[in-house]
Structures are given as C-alpha cells and as structure tokens.
Design an enzyme around this catalytic site. Sequence first.
Site, PDB file in Angstrom:
ATOM      1  N   LYS A   1      19.613  45.716  42.664  1.00  0.00           N
ATOM      2  CA  LYS A   1      20.044  44.353  42.311  1.00  0.00           C
ATOM      3  C   LYS A   1      21.231  43.936  43.178  1.00  0.00           C
ATOM      4  CE  LYS A   1      21.779  41.548  38.478  1.00  0.00           C
ATOM      5  NZ  LYS A   1      23.028  41.154  39.147  1.00  0.00           N
ATOM      6  N   ARG A   2      22.092  44.894  43.488  1.00  0.00           N
ATOM      7  CA  ARG A   2      23.272  44.589  44.310  1.00  0.00           C
ATOM      8  C   ARG A   2      22.861  44.037  45.673  1.00  0.00           C
ATOM      9  NH1 ARG A   2      25.301  49.179  43.970  1.00  0.00           N
ATOM     10  NH2 ARG A   2      26.557  48.819  42.114  1.00  0.00           N
TER      11      ARG A   2
END
Length: 505
Positions: free
Chosen positions: A265-266
């Site tokens: 997700k980062r």
Amino acid sequence: MSNNVRVRFAPSPTGPLHIGGVRTALFNYLFAKKHNGTFVLRIEDTDQNRYVEGAEDYIVKSLEWCGFPFDEGPGLNEKFGPYRQSERKHLYKQYADQLIAEGKAYYAFDTAEQLDAHRKQHEAEGKTFIYNWHNREKGRLVNSLVLTPEETQAKIDAGEDYVIRFLSPQDETLHLKDIIRGDIKIDTNTLDDKVLFKADGMPTYHLANIVDDHLMEISHVIRGEEWLPSLALHFQLYDAFGWEAPEFAHLPLILKPTGKGKLSKRDGDKLGFPVFPLEWTDPKTNAIARGYKEDGYFPEAVVNFLAFLGWNPGTEQEIFDLESLVNAFDLNKVNKSGARFDPDKTKWFNHHYMQEQSNAELAVAFKNIQPELANIDEDYIEMVIALVKERATFVSDFWNLTSYFFVAPTNYDEKASKKAFKEGTKEILETVKGLVDGIEDVTAENLQNTIKGWITSNEIGFGKVMMPLRLALVGALQGPDVFDIMFMIGKNESIKRIDNAISVL
C-alpha cells in the site's frame, strides 16, 4: 482435465483485499471456468484477533465488481458449508486428535516465555532455534514425546494450555510437485514441527485449510508464492491422513514498480495509485484507502492488467475480455519469477476500455461526478464526449478537457495569450465575429468554409486568426476542432466569447 475441477479462493477478513489477492482470485476463476469447474469462496477467519468488521463484505463486493463472483460460498450454493472457518471449528479437533492417536502429532505444553528463552539462548550461541527432531526429545522442551501418557493427561486435566504440533519426520527427502514451479525436493531435517491446533481452541491455517480442502473436494490449490514454504507441511498432512492431495500451483509475487520487493500500500500512496479494488475505510481509524473503482478504472481494465501480472498468452495480443481470458488461460504459461507492477500500463488498459464504452454510458457517468452538469442535457454531454473521448483515460479527465463546452472561460492562459494575442488581433476578431453573426445555417462545415474562406482570400496567416479564436472560445490553446466547438456552444455564445476576448485586448 476432469470435469470435477474445484478451486477455492480463501482470503482472511483482516482488512481490504489487496490487488495481489484479487489476482489470485482471478487466476482461480479463469482456471475453473476454463475446465467447466467451480470457483469456491471460503473465509479463513481462524485468527480472530486480526478479524476486521466489514472485511468479508468488502471481499465479496470486490469480486462482484471485478466481474468474477464465486459459484459457491457463504450464502450461495452451500453444498459443503459452512464456508467460514470460524463456523467449522467443531470439525478440526477430531482431525488433530486423529493425528495424535496415530502418533503423527503430539501435545506441546511449552509456554511463550519458555520458547522465547530457548530462542534467546540459541541466538547467544549463534544458532537458530527450531522446534523439531533436533531438540523436541532432549528433555528441555515440554511435550508428550518426553512426558509419560499419565503426565500428559494430568496436564490436560489440570487445564494447562497446550498446542498440538505435527511430528515432522527425520532424515527424509520429500519430492513435491507444483504446476508452476515443477519438481521440488525438501530435506525434512530443515522443517520445524508446525502448530496445528492452538491453545485458544482454534486450528492454525495449516490444519484448517487441509481439512477444508479435502472435505470441499478441492482439486487444485492455486495460491500466492508466500505459501510455498508451507507446501512441504501440507503434502505431509495429506499423506498423514491418507488423503489424495490436490494439485498445487504457486503464483509469482507482484513486485513494486521498481521491480524490487513485494508491492505494498505504501508504494501506491507514494506513487499515486491504488492497491485495492474498492475504496476502504478503516473501521478503527476512519482512514480511507483508495480503490480502483473510485479512482475511475473500469473493472474490465483491472481484470485485463491483472491477468498479465505473471501470465502471458504467448502471443502479441494484450487486450482480453473475461471470456477471452478464460479461453486462453493456462497455468503452464504462468511465470515463476515476480511480475513488476506498472502503473502506466494500468492506465494504458483503462484508456483502451474507455474507448470501448458508449458515449451514452460515459455521459451518465460524467454527469454523476460533475455538479456543474446537473441541469445539462445528457444528449449534449454525449456529443461533447464524442469530441474528446480519445484524449481521456478516466471519466474524471473529461472536465479538464471539456469545461469550456459548459462554462465560458473567465481568463486566458498567460503563456498562450502572449503567443496568440498580437497587434492587429482585435481587428481580426472583430471581423470574425461579424462573419459568424452573418451565418444563418450554423453548422461546423459552414463556419469553417466562411472563416477559412475569408482567411485564404485575404492571404492572412491561419495562426493569426485560429490561435486567438481558439483562445477566445476555450481560454487555452487546447481542445478539438475550433469549428466543432463553435457549433456545439452555438452562434450567440461564440459571439459573446469573442466579444469578451476583444474587451481584454
């Protein structure tokens, strides 16, 4: 291939479904449909501490949006139900007890503190602690292999916490098969005795998924590469129960856009793309994670680009609808190496599927997201979209591409103004305004013939006329054919905008 192909997608409801999980579900679906099989959804919620409210519903909605809903699962065709592992926990203890009775598993009473002390002692000696043949019967660990049956039973009767561990064999070589990876050899001396049943009365994933796959008659297990280290244990469990194992296929990792490391997700937050199919609101923090749907991607585009993350048809063809993917899909054409995620390629797919959408569908979608269009006729919006569609990747792009069709520009691009507004421009625009005013039958063709005819007959450079005219109409040097714009906004609005430009010169 047998007609009894049954595959399962078995996510944990611990949060939103990562795009890697969607890819796994897609490959299971494609394989099932290719062989007239069944696509099963099973919710693996044995880890109750990590359970997240709403996650299961999110998983189901994600599959539906992508276009490959399950055939069998919670609330649908429950032939082998229930399909939530938390509702099946009464089943697992008997299988753990069976392994105990047959000497293929054992009780372990070691506390977390004791195991932590063993790990630290091994680390101090430059070693790695593994709970297996090497130390399980040396007397330092507390289990039913070193205790007498009476001592073991006494601990159980006294209510002491215990786990059930699998008795991994010593000095053996396992010969495993994977459809994607090929033949795999494992030295059993490197394996630890995995926990099959936890102190909280719940099975671990290892026991539960083996039992469930057997009872649900799963023929093929298609899952992510992260489960490859568990393959040896799972094969051994099938063998221990005397069951026929399904065929296994471990899909490659989806890598970061740099090609190094697993996509997270980062990475999406940093580079500006979603890693979840639908928008997700964290029930504890209310933090919102972006979704492909809400970011304007078409489900067909998402499915198409996901299919190419690890699979290749072996041809130059890149555009596949779901039916075409089903026909072309082959696990033997799935790569072993990780698949690099390319955000630009996902946009390329979306642009293609944008062009496949009807103008009428896009007009409705555009109107739904743009408040300024609330009172605009959809037929008009549809005509506008037809002029700019090929320049758009997302429906949200339309406003920047078309706002001047609905709202007159209030200012003019500074750089474009310096280029287009010159000495003599005011007089040119005055003449163009008069030409437009004199046209009775206003069509794009009549506008073009009249204005271009005047330019040619007076031997004026086209740029001297067309650039300031476009800037007057649009506010910038962009957009489709000038005469199409004038026709769309109408004669009176065109004259009004030319007048506004003249007033600033």
